[in-house]
Design a protein around this motif. Sequence first.
Motif, mmCIF file in Angstrom:
data_model
loop_
_atom_site.group_PDB
_atom_site.id
_atom_site.type_symbol
_atom_site.label_atom_id
_atom_site.label_comp_id
_atom_site.label_asym_id
_atom_site.label_seq_id
_atom_site.Cartn_x
_atom_site.Cartn_y
_atom_site.Cartn_z
ATOM 1 N N GLY A 20 -0.954 8.731 31.127
ATOM 2 C CA GLY A 20 -0.418 8.534 29.793
ATOM 3 C C GLY A 20 0.225 7.180 29.609
ATOM 4 N N ALA A 21 0.454 6.456 30.692
ATOM 5 C CA ALA A 21 1.051 5.113 30.613
ATOM 6 C C ALA A 21 -0.003 4.091 31.037
ATOM 7 C CB ALA A 21 2.265 5.006 31.522
ATOM 8 N N PRO A 22 -0.016 2.893 30.425
ATOM 9 C CA PRO A 22 -0.957 1.852 30.850
ATOM 10 C C PRO A 22 -0.775 1.498 32.318
ATOM 11 C CG PRO A 22 0.103 1.265 28.775
ATOM 12 C CD PRO A 22 0.827 2.473 29.311
ATOM 13 N N GLU A 23 -1.878 1.129 32.962
ATOM 14 C CA GLU A 23 -1.824 0.815 34.390
ATOM 15 C C GLU A 23 -0.835 -0.306 34.676
ATOM 16 O OE1 GLU A 23 -5.724 -0.041 35.751
ATOM 17 O OE2 GLU A 23 -6.537 1.907 35.193
ATOM 18 N N ALA A 24 -0.847 -1.360 33.837
ATOM 19 C CA ALA A 24 0.046 -2.499 34.089
ATOM 20 C C ALA A 24 1.508 -2.066 34.041
ATOM 21 C CB ALA A 24 -0.215 -3.608 33.073
ATOM 22 N N ALA A 25 1.856 -1.209 33.081
ATOM 23 C CA ALA A 25 3.242 -0.731 32.980
ATOM 24 C C ALA A 25 3.592 0.134 34.183
ATOM 25 C CB ALA A 25 3.436 0.047 31.683
ATOM 26 N N LEU A 26 2.627 0.939 34.643
ATOM 27 C CA LEU A 26 2.881 1.814 35.791
ATOM 28 C C LEU A 26 3.057 0.998 37.070
ATOM 29 C CD1 LEU A 26 3.174 4.781 36.489
ATOM 30 C CD2 LEU A 26 0.708 4.882 36.873
ATOM 31 N N VAL A 27 2.209 -0.004 37.262
ATOM 32 C CA VAL A 27 2.336 -0.856 38.450
ATOM 33 C C VAL A 27 3.685 -1.569 38.443
ATOM 34 C CG1 VAL A 27 1.464 -2.930 39.578
ATOM 35 C CG2 VAL A 27 -0.135 -1.178 38.790
ATOM 36 N N GLU A 28 4.080 -2.110 37.296
ATOM 37 C CA GLU A 28 5.360 -2.813 37.224
ATOM 38 C C GLU A 28 6.532 -1.857 37.465
ATOM 39 O OE1 GLU A 28 6.582 -5.590 37.396
ATOM 40 O OE2 GLU A 28 8.606 -5.356 36.606
ATOM 41 N N ALA A 29 6.428 -0.639 36.949
ATOM 42 C CA ALA A 29 7.493 0.339 37.179
ATOM 43 C C ALA A 29 7.593 0.686 38.669
ATOM 44 C CB ALA A 29 7.233 1.592 36.354
ATOM 45 N N TRP A 30 6.447 0.846 39.322
ATOM 46 C CA TRP A 30 6.471 1.120 40.772
ATOM 47 C C TRP A 30 7.029 -0.076 41.540
ATOM 48 C CZ3 TRP A 30 6.768 5.153 43.594
ATOM 49 C CH2 TRP A 30 6.162 6.340 43.224
ATOM 50 N N ARG A 31 6.583 -1.290 41.171
ATOM 51 C CA ARG A 31 7.082 -2.463 41.890
ATOM 52 C C ARG A 31 8.597 -2.540 41.820
ATOM 53 N NH1 ARG A 31 9.705 -6.519 41.243
ATOM 54 N NH2 ARG A 31 9.907 -6.128 39.018
ATOM 55 N N SER A 91 7.231 -3.589 19.995
ATOM 56 C CA SER A 91 7.311 -5.044 19.861
ATOM 57 C C SER A 91 5.980 -5.665 19.513
ATOM 58 C CB SER A 91 7.806 -5.663 21.176
ATOM 59 O OG SER A 91 6.839 -5.510 22.197
ATOM 60 N N GLY A 92 4.896 -4.849 19.529
ATOM 61 C CA GLY A 92 3.576 -5.379 19.220
ATOM 62 C C GLY A 92 2.825 -5.859 20.434
ATOM 63 N N ALA A 93 3.411 -5.837 21.606
ATOM 64 C CA ALA A 93 2.715 -6.200 22.846
ATOM 65 C C ALA A 93 2.500 -4.933 23.661
ATOM 66 C CB ALA A 93 3.543 -7.197 23.638
ATOM 67 N N ARG A 94 1.319 -4.799 24.284
ATOM 68 C CA ARG A 94 1.004 -3.522 24.886
ATOM 69 C C ARG A 94 0.583 -3.597 26.341
ATOM 70 N NH1 ARG A 94 1.312 1.224 22.954
ATOM 71 N NH2 ARG A 94 -0.510 1.810 24.141
ATOM 72 N N ASP A 95 0.480 -4.756 26.916
ATOM 73 C CA ASP A 95 -0.061 -4.798 28.261
ATOM 74 C C ASP A 95 0.937 -5.378 29.240
ATOM 75 O OD1 ASP A 95 -1.694 -4.534 30.366
ATOM 76 O OD2 ASP A 95 -3.054 -6.155 29.832
ATOM 77 N N GLY A 96 1.787 -4.505 29.764
ATOM 78 C CA GLY A 96 2.626 -4.950 30.845
ATOM 79 C C GLY A 96 3.965 -5.514 30.436
ATOM 80 N N CYS A 97 4.321 -5.495 29.168
ATOM 81 C CA CYS A 97 5.633 -5.986 28.801
ATOM 82 C C CYS A 97 6.635 -4.859 28.979
ATOM 83 C CB CYS A 97 5.633 -6.489 27.370
ATOM 84 S SG CYS A 97 5.663 -5.197 26.155
ATOM 85 N N GLY A 98 7.892 -5.159 28.700
ATOM 86 C CA GLY A 98 8.888 -4.106 28.778
ATOM 87 C C GLY A 98 9.850 -4.327 29.928
ATOM 88 N N ASP A 99 10.987 -3.695 29.848
ATOM 89 C CA ASP A 99 12.055 -3.885 30.803
ATOM 90 C C ASP A 99 12.143 -2.652 31.673
ATOM 91 O OD1 ASP A 99 15.588 -4.671 30.525
ATOM 92 O OD2 ASP A 99 14.124 -4.969 32.108
ATOM 93 N N VAL A 100 11.155 -2.485 32.550
ATOM 94 C CA VAL A 100 11.114 -1.279 33.362
ATOM 95 C C VAL A 100 12.038 -1.371 34.560
ATOM 96 C CG1 VAL A 100 8.802 -0.683 32.654
ATOM 97 C CG2 VAL A 100 9.126 -2.128 34.646
ATOM 98 N N GLY A 101 12.490 -2.541 34.918
ATOM 99 C CA GLY A 101 13.386 -2.631 36.054
ATOM 100 C C GLY A 101 13.699 -4.074 36.367
ATOM 101 N N ARG A 102 14.926 -4.320 36.702
ATOM 102 C CA ARG A 102 15.327 -5.687 36.981
ATOM 103 C C ARG A 102 15.755 -5.858 38.429
ATOM 104 N NH1 ARG A 102 14.176 -9.542 33.015
ATOM 105 N NH2 ARG A 102 14.112 -8.461 31.035
ATOM 106 N N ALA A 103 15.837 -4.775 39.178
ATOM 107 C CA ALA A 103 16.333 -4.909 40.541
ATOM 108 C C ALA A 103 15.474 -5.892 41.319
ATOM 109 C CB ALA A 103 16.325 -3.552 41.240
#
Length: 231
Positions: A20-31, A91-103
């Motif tokens: 249900g989540a784009p791959e780029a967002a999921l990879v970034e969340a895991w990273r 925000s109108g951007a859909r591929d990998g943007c977002g603040d999923v984690g800053r650690a």
Amino acid sequence: MRIRPVGAHALLLDCTASTGAPEAALVEAWRAELWRRREQGELIAIEIVPAASTILLDGVPDPAATAELLSLWAPTVLTAAAASDRACAGSGARDGCGDVGRAGDGGEVVVPVDFDGPDLPAVAEHWGVDVPAVLRRLTGTPFRVAFCGFAPGFPYLTGLPAELALPRLATPRARVPAGSVALAGPYAGIYPGASPGGWLLVGRTDLVLFDVHADPPALLGPGTPVRLAAA
């Protein structure tokens, strides 16, 4: 998400399964989650290497036990990836943007760019706008380094809307100058050194992206927020 063993001491997280989540967002969340867990001592892995749809954990002393931990952490990661996707949609951007984690992430890196690339007219034609609108889009997009590849220190930047994905040149250039800022597929990228390349060139920067004597050698590592600014 699927977890695959790779040799005796590595695991590969495959994020291509439908969640249900784009791959780029999921990879970034895991990273972001894996880097945070490692910093807190909850994960032992020498290398955590994100790619377009996978993450490699190398130097894992007990892969079976680590795979169990990954399964326990998966719901948290899925929640973060879904929140990122909703933020991107807003925000109108859909591929990998977002603040999923800053650690573990550094601050934003501003890249000064002379937007004089020979392929700007082609990009404008693909996007159905004029060249000034292309520049406004590129300088107004909050990019993030999704992963590095192709050449040492070459960052794949996400943030552009998926519908603006661009084809590569039918015939790659034999030599692309170092510092060239380019677009291909859903990504923006910057060539750290001169090399052959088939991306569409939109500008150039004097910023040094890779220095083998620096620590770390790559200026733009995975997770780094990036903004392109007119020089």
